[in-house]
Design a protein around this motif. Structure first.
Motif, short mmCIF file in Angstrom:
data_model
loop_
_atom_site.label_atom_id
_atom_site.label_comp_id
_atom_site.label_asym_id
_atom_site.label_seq_id
_atom_site.Cartn_x
_atom_site.Cartn_y
_atom_site.Cartn_z
N LEU A 1 19.29 44.00 1.19
CA LEU A 1 20.45 44.36 2.00
C LEU A 1 20.03 45.11 3.26
CD1 LEU A 1 23.52 44.40 2.33
CD2 LEU A 1 23.56 46.47 0.93
N GLY A 2 19.09 46.03 3.11
CA GLY A 2 18.61 46.80 4.25
C GLY A 2 17.98 45.92 5.31
N LEU A 3 17.10 45.01 4.89
CA LEU A 3 16.47 44.10 5.85
C LEU A 3 17.49 43.17 6.49
CD1 LEU A 3 13.06 43.16 4.21
CD2 LEU A 3 13.46 44.51 6.26
N SER A 4 18.46 42.72 5.71
CA SER A 4 19.51 41.87 6.27
C SER A 4 20.30 42.59 7.35
CB SER A 4 20.47 41.39 5.17
OG SER A 4 19.78 40.61 4.23
N LEU B 1 20.41 51.29 11.57
CA LEU B 1 19.89 52.56 11.03
C LEU B 1 20.27 52.74 9.57
CD1 LEU B 1 20.44 54.91 14.10
CD2 LEU B 1 18.32 53.79 13.37
N VAL B 2 21.46 52.26 9.19
CA VAL B 2 21.85 52.28 7.77
C VAL B 2 20.91 51.37 6.97
CG1 VAL B 2 23.66 51.60 6.14
CG2 VAL B 2 24.25 52.91 8.18
N GLY B 3 20.55 50.23 7.54
CA GLY B 3 19.60 49.33 6.89
C GLY B 3 18.24 49.98 6.69
N ILE C 1 19.23 45.05 9.21
CA ILE C 1 18.35 45.27 10.37
C ILE C 1 18.20 43.99 11.18
CG2 ILE C 1 15.99 45.82 11.07
CD1 ILE C 1 15.90 47.62 8.51
N VAL C 2 18.05 42.87 10.51
CA VAL C 2 17.76 41.61 11.20
C VAL C 2 19.00 40.94 11.78
CG1 VAL C 2 16.89 39.26 10.84
CG2 VAL C 2 15.68 41.20 9.86
N PHE C 3 20.10 40.92 11.03
CA PHE C 3 21.23 40.07 11.41
C PHE C 3 22.38 40.80 12.11
CE2 PHE C 3 19.40 37.75 7.71
CZ PHE C 3 18.90 36.69 8.44
N VAL C 4 22.37 42.11 12.15
CA VAL C 4 23.47 42.86 12.77
C VAL C 4 22.97 43.47 14.08
CG1 VAL C 4 25.10 44.75 12.46
CG2 VAL C 4 24.49 43.33 10.51
N GLU C 5 23.78 43.40 15.11
CA GLU C 5 23.38 43.89 16.43
C GLU C 5 23.68 45.38 16.63
OE1 GLU C 5 21.61 42.28 18.73
OE2 GLU C 5 21.50 40.64 17.29
#
Length: 161
Positions: A77-80, A92-94, A82-86
């Motif tokens: 979830l964290g990597l998702s 930072l939550v990721g 970071i990668v997919f949200v602008e």
């Protein structure tokens, strides 16, 4: 070297791989923003430290399957995020989720080594050390490959246009 030794070494690699990768990628994550790189460090180190302080008080009561599932879920979830949200706040939550997963993973697998001989603690620590070398190399290679692909695409566009 037996398979349990290799498993603990792999646990060490998986525990810190994302964390090291985020440190290396911090400038890329913050690109175009007027935030200092220390923002990534703060969002990473604070949850990691809190998790390492609080988790040992209750984590031994949770089955290992649930702990490992929680770690995998938080890392994914964290990597998702970071990668997919602008949105930088969500990124930072990721990063914080990855740090919680790293702290939980470290506490879980170091606790698991108490059931095995001393050699397996060394294997886990060796895995964390390997991560410090492998993660930056992986990120650098991945970035270089992306830059080459982009350059080749631009050259192909010039030839066509």
């Amino acid at each position: 070297m037996n398979r349990i030794t290799i498993c603990f070494c792999v646990f060490g690699i998986f525990t810190f791989f994302n964390q090291e990768m985020l440190f290396i990628a911090s400038e890329d994550i913050l690109s175009g923003l007027k935030l200092p790189t220390s923002t990534i460090l703060l969002c990473s180190v604070a949850p990691l430290t809190i998790t390492k302080i609080i988790a040992p008080w209750f984590i031994q009561k949770i089955p290992y399957v649930i702990k490992v599932f929680f770690v995998a879920l938080c890392m994914t979830l964290g990597l998702s995020l970071i990668v997919f949200v602008e949105d930088i706040k969500v990124k930072l939550v990721g990063i914080a989720l990855n740090s919680v997963a790293t702290g939980t993973s470290e506490v879980t697998f170091l606790g698991l080594t108490s059931f095995y001989p001393q050699t397996y603690i060394s294997a886990f620590v060796a895995g964390t050390g390997i991560t410090c070398l492998v993660s930056p190399l992986y990120y650098t290679g991945k970035r270089r490959g992306e830059e080459q692909n982009r350059e080749e695409g631009e050259m192909a566009q010039k030839k066509l246009g």
